[in-house]
Motif scaffolding. Structure first.
Motif, short mmCIF file in Angstrom:
data_model
loop_
_atom_site.label_atom_id
_atom_site.label_comp_id
_atom_site.label_asym_id
_atom_site.label_seq_id
_atom_site.Cartn_x
_atom_site.Cartn_y
_atom_site.Cartn_z
N ARG A 16 -14.21 -4.96 1.72
CA ARG A 16 -13.06 -5.78 2.10
C ARG A 16 -12.12 -4.97 2.97
NH1 ARG A 16 -11.53 -9.06 -3.44
NH2 ARG A 16 -13.46 -10.27 -3.47
N SER A 17 -11.48 -5.65 3.89
CA SER A 17 -10.57 -4.98 4.82
C SER A 17 -9.59 -4.09 4.08
CB SER A 17 -9.78 -6.01 5.63
OG SER A 17 -10.64 -6.74 6.44
N TRP A 18 -9.45 -2.88 4.57
CA TRP A 18 -8.49 -1.89 4.14
C TRP A 18 -8.80 -1.18 2.82
CZ3 TRP A 18 -5.58 -0.07 7.75
CH2 TRP A 18 -5.23 -0.90 8.81
N ASN A 19 -9.58 -1.77 1.92
CA ASN A 19 -9.76 -1.16 0.60
C ASN A 19 -10.30 0.26 0.68
OD1 ASN A 19 -8.79 -3.45 -0.58
ND2 ASN A 19 -10.75 -4.16 -1.36
N LYS A 40 2.25 2.56 4.62
CA LYS A 40 2.52 1.63 5.72
C LYS A 40 2.66 2.40 7.03
CE LYS A 40 3.55 -1.82 8.20
NZ LYS A 40 2.80 -1.43 9.38
N ARG A 41 3.33 3.55 6.98
CA ARG A 41 3.52 4.36 8.18
C ARG A 41 2.20 4.92 8.69
NH1 ARG A 41 6.12 9.03 6.22
NH2 ARG A 41 4.01 9.77 5.92
N ASP A 42 1.37 5.43 7.79
CA ASP A 42 0.16 6.13 8.20
C ASP A 42 -1.03 5.20 8.47
OD1 ASP A 42 1.54 8.52 8.05
OD2 ASP A 42 0.95 8.87 5.96
N LEU A 43 -1.07 4.06 7.80
CA LEU A 43 -2.11 3.06 8.07
C LEU A 43 -1.47 2.06 9.04
CD1 LEU A 43 -3.32 2.57 4.39
CD2 LEU A 43 -4.45 3.89 6.18
N LYS A 44 -1.34 2.48 10.25
CA LYS A 44 -0.47 1.85 11.25
C LYS A 44 -0.61 0.33 11.44
CE LYS A 44 -0.09 6.12 13.88
NZ LYS A 44 0.72 6.75 12.93
N THR A 45 -1.80 -0.19 11.40
CA THR A 45 -1.96 -1.61 11.76
C THR A 45 -1.98 -2.57 10.57
OG1 THR A 45 -4.36 -1.37 11.86
CG2 THR A 45 -3.14 -1.08 13.93
N ILE A 46 -1.82 -2.06 9.35
CA ILE A 46 -1.78 -2.95 8.21
C ILE A 46 -0.36 -3.52 8.07
CG2 ILE A 46 -1.24 -1.19 6.47
CD1 ILE A 46 -3.16 -2.72 4.56
N THR A 47 -0.26 -4.79 7.74
CA THR A 47 1.04 -5.40 7.53
C THR A 47 1.52 -5.08 6.12
OG1 THR A 47 0.18 -7.49 6.67
CG2 THR A 47 0.45 -7.32 9.09
N ARG A 49 2.62 -7.09 3.90
CA ARG A 49 2.08 -8.10 2.99
C ARG A 49 0.62 -7.77 2.63
NH1 ARG A 49 -0.60 -12.94 2.59
NH2 ARG A 49 0.34 -14.52 1.27
N ALA A 50 -0.17 -7.43 3.64
CA ALA A 50 -1.58 -7.10 3.39
C ALA A 50 -1.69 -5.85 2.51
CB ALA A 50 -2.32 -6.88 4.71
N LEU A 51 -0.86 -4.85 2.76
CA LEU A 51 -0.89 -3.63 1.96
C LEU A 51 -0.54 -3.95 0.51
CD1 LEU A 51 -1.22 -0.60 1.66
CD2 LEU A 51 1.14 -0.33 2.48
N SER A 52 0.45 -4.77 0.31
CA SER A 52 0.85 -5.16 -1.05
C SER A 52 -0.28 -5.88 -1.77
CB SER A 52 2.09 -6.06 -0.98
OG SER A 52 2.48 -6.46 -2.26
N ILE A 53 -0.94 -6.80 -1.09
CA ILE A 53 -2.07 -7.54 -1.67
C ILE A 53 -3.21 -6.60 -2.00
CG2 ILE A 53 -3.89 -9.23 -1.14
CD1 ILE A 53 -1.68 -10.78 0.45
N LYS A 54 -3.53 -5.70 -1.09
CA LYS A 54 -4.63 -4.76 -1.31
C LYS A 54 -4.35 -3.83 -2.48
CE LYS A 54 -7.17 -6.44 1.77
NZ LYS A 54 -8.42 -7.11 1.37
N LEU A 55 -3.12 -3.34 -2.59
CA LEU A 55 -2.77 -2.46 -3.71
C LEU A 55 -2.86 -3.21 -5.04
CD1 LEU A 55 0.16 -0.49 -2.08
CD2 LEU A 55 -2.06 0.44 -2.77
N THR A 56 -2.48 -4.47 -5.04
CA THR A 56 -2.61 -5.29 -6.25
C THR A 56 -4.07 -5.47 -6.61
OG1 THR A 56 -0.54 -6.46 -5.80
CG2 THR A 56 -2.11 -7.55 -7.27
N ASP A 57 -4.91 -5.78 -5.63
CA ASP A 57 -6.35 -5.93 -5.87
C ASP A 57 -6.96 -4.64 -6.41
OD1 ASP A 57 -6.24 -8.52 -4.91
OD2 ASP A 57 -7.16 -8.04 -2.97
N LEU A 58 -6.63 -3.52 -5.78
CA LEU A 58 -7.18 -2.24 -6.22
C LEU A 58 -6.70 -1.88 -7.63
CD1 LEU A 58 -6.87 -0.28 -2.85
CD2 LEU A 58 -8.99 -1.05 -3.94
N SER A 59 -5.48 -2.28 -7.96
CA SER A 59 -4.96 -2.08 -9.31
C SER A 59 -5.73 -2.92 -10.32
CB SER A 59 -3.48 -2.43 -9.37
OG SER A 59 -2.72 -1.52 -8.63
#
Length: 107
Positions: A16-19, A40-47, A49-59
């Motif tokens: 999945r994207s970004w995981n 967010k700073r280092d993964l430049k192109t992730i929004t 919202r997407a980062l928040s969703i991905k961190l929740t999924d990974l959790s």
């Protein structure tokens, strides 16, 4: 011949994207943890919202845990669990393969 069901489930997570990139990123950080703003700073192109969703999924998969370091001001770290760290280690041979066989445009 059938595909290995364990590998299939692993690729449902890593594919999945970004995981995979978030797991790799955290594995390279001090104490395998980082603040949301750092990711967010280092993964430049992730929004955000997407980062928040991905961190929740990974959790939810037990790969990342959210740690509240202090409450005033709110200081939250995202850290790889032992399970997440093991997955990061499993991705290292893929990274080595990519370094040998994948040509990057902006090397």
């Amino acid at each position: 011949m059938k595909v290995c069901p364990y590998l299939e489930e692993t690729f449902k997570i890593v594919g999945r994207s970004w995981n995979g990139l978030i797991i790799n990123y955290l594995s390279r950080c001090t104490e395998k943890s980082a603040h949301f703003s750092d990711m967010k700073r280092d993964l430049k192109t992730i929004t955000p919202r997407a980062l928040s969703i991905k961190l929740t999924d990974l959790s939810e998969w037990g790969l990342v845990e959210k740690k509240i370091v202090s409450t005033s001001p709110m200081n939250i770290l995202y850290q790889l669990t032992d399970k997440g760290d093991a997955l990061a280690a499993a991705l290292e041979p893929m990274e080595k393969w990519a370094q040998e066989y994948i040509e990057l445009e902006n090397k």
